[in-house]
Write an enzyme that holds these catalytic residues in place. Sequence first.
Site, PDB file in Angstrom:
ATOM      1  N   ASN A 208       0.853  -1.188   0.000  1.00 50.49           N
ATOM      2  CA  ASN A 208       0.000   0.000   0.000  1.00 50.49           C
ATOM      3  C   ASN A 208       0.890   1.240   0.000  1.00 50.49           C
ATOM      4  OD1 ASN A 208       0.573   0.746   2.864  1.00 50.49           O
ATOM      5  ND2 ASN A 208      -0.522  -1.174   3.287  1.00 50.49           N
ATOM      6  N   PRO A 304      -3.023 -12.285   9.776  1.00 45.11           N
ATOM      7  CA  PRO A 304      -3.364 -12.206  11.207  1.00 45.11           C
ATOM      8  C   PRO A 304      -3.727 -10.781  11.594  1.00 45.11           C
ATOM      9  CG  PRO A 304      -0.992 -12.436  10.886  1.00 45.11           C
ATOM     10  CD  PRO A 304      -1.626 -12.681   9.556  1.00 45.11           C
TER      11      PRO A 304
END
Length: 399
Positions: A208, A304
Amino acid sequence: MIAGKRILLIIGGGIAAFKAVDLVRLLKAGGASVVPVLTRAGAQFVTPLTLAALAGHKVHQDLFDLTEEAEMGHIQLSRAADLVVVVPATADLMAKMAGGHADDLASTLLMATDKPVMIAPAMNVRMWEHPATQRNLATLQADGVRVIGPVDGSMACGEYGPGRMVEPAEILAAIDAALTEGPLAGRRVLVTSGPTHEPIDPVRYIANRSSGAQGTALAAALRDLGAQVVFVTGPATVPPPTGVQVIKVETARQMLDAVQAALPVDAAVMAAAVADWRVANAASSKMKKDGTGRAPGLEFAENPDILATVSKHPTARPGLVVGFAAETDTVVDHATAKRLRKGCDWIVANDVRPDTGIMGGSSNAVTIISGQGAESWPMMAKDEVARRLAARIAGALQG
């Protein structure tokens, strides 16, 4: 401020010992008193005469100096300092410290001192990455030893990687921060920062636009308030701050492992932009076009949830957990729901639509969401956001 402070400088046996000479000069220029302790191995790299001339103090080397030991000189040395600094902290010295050995002057001083201790590790990259060294590092950190570095760089042996000692100017800044009594003195704070990179194949990854600027600024602001900062960062475009313990990771799973290894801490500030998904069928070789026009089929698995893991930790939940929410619409509503879902104490929310210029930029406009409601801050430099948020964290931890 280091002026008027007394530094007990223990010099280990590694090629980086030559940097200790420059550190002595910098400390003296700042008004500090430096008492050098030279290990037998350290004396192979720098001479007692050089250190004595620069420090203006006798160089201590022998535990069994009968004149001094008649008055328990090693105890006096260990107690008279404001800070004990080990430069370089070799693998051997770290092992002695972690194991509680006291078989020479340096290790005896480190066992006998009741003052804070800081180490600047330096060693071959394989030695640094060895499980024994990493176990010793974790033990020392749990004991409250401040750690600065090491950093990636070229080694005297010709290899490259983590293990190079930080520069004297950075050690000086860390010493100054350690001696500055701030509202977070004695507190240990975890900060995550930057993006994560999730491999598609050996040359491609999912990422990102996070630069890591806000997390880096937060780590520096918390350091400046006296905190011992553990900085876990993904591959950010901004360099990590000095005077903090830097742990570099690539993927979300690596970040989770590093975060769990850093616990317990007094506060956790989870500023990293962690990828929600990873490629479950990442290729071991570079994917090639086959001329059919068909793209490879990628299978995704959920990463996670690091923030929820820390917030709901059964035995080592920090006293304060601060999450971040980068949103593109209905910012406050989404962030409020996220705080409740994750179980953290605060959420720092911002609008990262491209037209705001926030993600990857130098300014930020945030809303602090807690159990008491939402408080919006105007657009300001990310450094100023960091200072204000660090001050609020300090106030919360002080009770």
